[in-house]
Design a protein around this motif. Sequence first.
Motif, short mmCIF file in Angstrom:
data_model
loop_
_atom_site.label_atom_id
_atom_site.label_comp_id
_atom_site.label_asym_id
_atom_site.label_seq_id
_atom_site.Cartn_x
_atom_site.Cartn_y
_atom_site.Cartn_z
N GLY A 22 0.84 -1.36 -0.07
CA GLY A 22 0.05 -0.13 0.05
C GLY A 22 0.85 1.22 -0.08
N PRO A 23 0.35 2.30 -0.22
CA PRO A 23 0.96 3.81 -0.48
C PRO A 23 1.55 4.10 1.01
CG PRO A 23 -1.36 4.11 -0.43
CD PRO A 23 -1.32 2.48 -0.67
N ASN A 24 1.03 3.79 2.12
CA ASN A 24 1.30 4.17 3.56
C ASN A 24 1.72 3.01 4.45
OD1 ASN A 24 1.04 6.99 2.92
ND2 ASN A 24 -0.98 7.10 3.12
N CYS A 25 2.76 3.02 5.32
CA CYS A 25 3.04 2.08 6.03
C CYS A 25 2.68 2.15 7.50
CB CYS A 25 4.65 1.90 6.00
SG CYS A 25 5.34 0.18 6.16
N LEU A 26 1.82 1.32 7.86
CA LEU A 26 1.27 1.27 9.21
C LEU A 26 2.19 1.07 10.18
CD1 LEU A 26 -2.37 0.21 8.64
CD2 LEU A 26 -1.51 2.32 8.68
N SER A 27 3.18 -0.09 9.85
CA SER A 27 4.30 -0.50 10.72
C SER A 27 5.40 -0.77 9.81
CB SER A 27 3.79 -1.85 11.32
OG SER A 27 3.63 -2.90 10.59
N ARG A 28 6.45 -0.75 10.48
CA ARG A 28 7.76 -0.44 9.72
C ARG A 28 9.11 -1.17 10.54
NH1 ARG A 28 8.63 1.11 4.37
NH2 ARG A 28 7.57 3.15 4.77
N ILE A 29 9.85 -1.98 9.76
CA ILE A 29 11.07 -2.56 10.41
C ILE A 29 12.31 -1.86 9.70
CG2 ILE A 29 12.27 -4.69 10.51
CD1 ILE A 29 9.79 -6.26 10.59
N ALA A 30 13.06 -1.50 10.40
CA ALA A 30 14.55 -0.92 10.15
C ALA A 30 15.38 -1.55 10.54
CB ALA A 30 13.99 0.69 10.33
N THR A 31 16.62 -1.08 10.00
CA THR A 31 18.24 -1.53 10.37
C THR A 31 18.78 -0.33 10.65
OG1 THR A 31 17.82 -3.71 9.95
CG2 THR A 31 20.00 -3.06 10.42
N PHE A 32 19.51 -0.15 11.69
CA PHE A 32 20.85 0.94 11.72
C PHE A 32 21.88 0.19 11.57
CE2 PHE A 32 24.30 2.58 14.18
CZ PHE A 32 24.51 3.88 13.55
N SER A 33 22.86 0.83 10.72
CA SER A 33 24.29 0.19 10.39
C SER A 33 25.15 0.90 10.11
CB SER A 33 24.02 -1.04 9.11
OG SER A 33 23.68 -0.09 7.86
N TRP A 34 26.30 0.52 10.64
CA TRP A 34 27.56 1.31 10.41
C TRP A 34 28.74 0.49 10.47
CZ3 TRP A 34 30.69 4.44 14.11
CH2 TRP A 34 31.42 5.39 13.71
N VAL A 35 29.62 0.70 9.39
CA VAL A 35 31.19 0.25 9.68
C VAL A 35 32.02 1.43 9.79
CG1 VAL A 35 32.75 -1.02 8.16
CG2 VAL A 35 30.31 -1.61 8.06
N PRO A 36 32.67 1.65 11.16
CA PRO A 36 33.64 2.90 11.11
C PRO A 36 34.88 2.88 9.95
CG PRO A 36 33.67 1.31 13.15
CD PRO A 36 32.66 0.73 12.23
N GLN A 37 35.38 3.71 9.95
CA GLN A 37 36.59 3.88 9.16
C GLN A 37 37.72 4.65 9.89
OE1 GLN A 37 36.35 2.41 5.89
NE2 GLN A 37 34.43 1.87 6.63
N LEU A 38 38.83 4.73 9.25
CA LEU A 38 40.14 4.94 10.15
C LEU A 38 39.80 6.19 10.86
CD1 LEU A 38 42.95 3.81 7.88
CD2 LEU A 38 42.48 3.10 9.90
N GLN A 39 39.08 7.23 9.88
CA GLN A 39 39.01 8.49 10.59
C GLN A 39 38.21 8.54 11.83
OE1 GLN A 39 37.89 7.54 7.86
NE2 GLN A 39 35.62 8.59 7.05
N HIS A 40 37.47 7.49 12.15
CA HIS A 40 36.62 7.62 13.31
C HIS A 40 37.02 7.04 14.59
CE1 HIS A 40 33.52 7.14 9.78
NE2 HIS A 40 33.43 8.36 10.17
N ALA A 41 38.55 6.54 14.29
CA ALA A 41 39.15 5.87 15.66
C ALA A 41 39.34 6.92 16.78
CB ALA A 41 40.46 5.45 14.95
N GLY A 42 39.31 6.33 17.83
CA GLY A 42 39.40 6.98 19.09
C GLY A 42 38.60 8.13 19.57
N LYS A 43 37.03 7.92 18.95
CA LYS A 43 35.93 8.86 19.00
C LYS A 43 34.91 7.91 19.49
CE LYS A 43 37.34 11.89 15.32
NZ LYS A 43 36.88 12.38 13.99
N THR A 44 33.92 8.47 20.41
CA THR A 44 32.69 8.07 20.66
C THR A 44 31.65 8.90 20.28
OG1 THR A 44 33.55 7.17 22.86
CG2 THR A 44 31.29 7.57 22.72
#
Length: 757
Positions: free
Chosen positions: A482-504
Amino acid sequence: MSQGSSIALCFLLLICIVYRCGAAAPRSHSFYSGSVQALQSPIEGQSRRVVGAFTVAWRRSFFNAVASGCTSCTAQGTSANVCGSLCVVQNDGTELCELQDNCVLPQSGDSVTIRASTTDGVATSITFSDGTAVQNFVANVLGHDESNDVVYLRIPFTHQATSDGLLTIQLKGCCRPGPPQGLQEGLVNDPNGAYLLQAKVLVKSSGPYFATPTAVVPSHLTLPAGLASGTSVAIATLQTPLASAVISFAVGTNQEHGVGLKTSNQVNVQVAGPPGGLAVNNTTGALAWAWPSSASLYHAVVAMSNGEHSATVDVLIRIRPTGSAGSFPLLPSVPPVVKTPCTQPSVMQVSSPSQSLAARPPARGPTTAPQASSASAGNIKYTWTPQCSEVGDYGACFVAGTGLDVSQPACGFNLVRQCITPQLNGYNFTAGKTFELRIGDRLALNFNSSGVSPASDVRFDMVDVQAAEGMKVNNEPCAQGGPNCLSRIATFSWVPQLQHAGKTFFVCVAAITDMVDCPDVGRRSPEVCFNIRVPGPQIAVVSPGPNVEIFSRCNSEIVLEVTDVTGYFDMSIQMDELNGLPNGASLKSTVCTTVQGLPLPSPPVQGIGQCSTMRMTFKWAPSYRDEGSSYRVCFVAQSSSGQSTQHCFLLSVPKCIRCVGVGESLSQVAKAAGAHWLELWGANPQIAKPEQVQVGQPLNIGALLPAPSVGNIQTASFRTDRSVQDILKLNPDLSGVDADQRLLDSQHVCVPLKVCS
């Protein structure tokens, strides 16, 4: 004029009123201004459902038969001179209709029953291009402007289109204002006097869906006579948000002005052709014209388009009489958009540099009129608490000044929405958790939501954060279609790279509906937050230490070694060019090692796990001229993720020690030092046999005397029975010092050995 003609003149722009007109019947002063907005808004079973509303303003006194010159009010069907039927249901529920008393002035909150009329060949109706027409409908009274004899109605509509494609929606009827006695008026592009408001909606099989352009317009735009030719006047003061669509404007066509709708000349509003040069700015909607120098009245229709949809807005332009005092007061300051969830208080704060500020009744206003409260001169708070039955786009206009000497109206929107907050039902972790994620590893977190209105779509996204590069929320296809979604499933994903090292990183995810006109707090779930800590390198300098000693004429090698203690990040060494290297020093090639068996990312990541320990060799053979000197040598240990640390060490070449050169004997070294070979042999007990000295072997060639004990070179010469020249040969760092000059405490003196004579 015949009584029949008088009756024909009684028709409103969209209303014919129940009364019998006498000889003094008014001209058909009805339609002042109007706008329209439409939106495809699917619900279950009605995917092509289109909703919207016409908002119109016309002469209020026309509702009152006596005030309009009519002699009585007559129930429908009791007289041949009845011109339609009007019932007013007041705020308290009282219905004023037919014989009871329908000669009343509508108030805010009343509703009006509008029935079809075909007088003068124009049926008062709402028509749809797929063949449907509505000729009996109810309109809500939004408000009235007593000083300008204006009443405002909102006429909602709902329609199920029969197919995809362009759907045209029209409100049409008779009549526009004609020229009353004593005032020269005209109708721009509308010699026949009928009216037509029109919207075109592109009906689609799937979203996203956006509303047609619209505008907040006052009942009339009052301008001073004698405006300079080409002066711009804004009539389409604001458009509702339409994603990234660009709205364009054009002067309405004859059809959009209602030309050709009427089939008779019973209403004599024929005028000459429109004034020349009327134009509209294509991007701002501002009208420019060779404005009249005398009092007059004009209609202008502006067509607005956003690419998919279009709509017309009709405004009455009144040129105020010559001789009215003053020029335009400055425009009030009005917020262009106020977003209000239904049942929540809405406040529109308006201010003006003028001491006089007045609210005009809303051109697109609520059923229950807002209250305008003046806190101080030049400031108005326009407050209202809309109910969920009043969801829609509303507006209000404000003027600065008094009497006819008022500014152009400044208008703003109030977008009332039934803002439904989605429910974030589940996620596969504990809220507030800190995840430790190495470079190259992937984090995946699942979310699901439900409880959303069928008229809206829900998606997940990150909120209130600055997402790091590569972070994303992937919304899976809607399970029920249908055109609108009454419920939704989603996934957050991330693969950190070198520039992210040492950070929170602090990340929040929420379920958000597509109700873009709702405030954020009204269209998104409470967020779920978590932390992602990306471990960085732990850089350590293994060697050298802070102080290093090497000897004159020795080929010395110093190992520079740095490591990432975690064994994960690759390391490199760069010399600090600011300090430089001693003359003749050089660097040898580097050597890399790494920790075996350490878990590494798959697939491999460049800069990880290949060279966690780096070694570089510093090579130098100081000459005798470097004896007594010290050098600060610095280098930078840097990880592949960009973190670095500087390490410096003090490189000293002590006096009184020299290394044996290639082909040198003990006797030759002694001679160069101004000593006998026996003296040199005696000072170096590590030499077993004088003929067995080794190349590169360091030898004591003199005695080192502390500066405080000798004072100056001359004293050292006297006490050791050595000439000043012999002493200076072993102290190149003192070559520029006078023999009788007092030495610094750090300037020790190397004196030649003196045993044999």
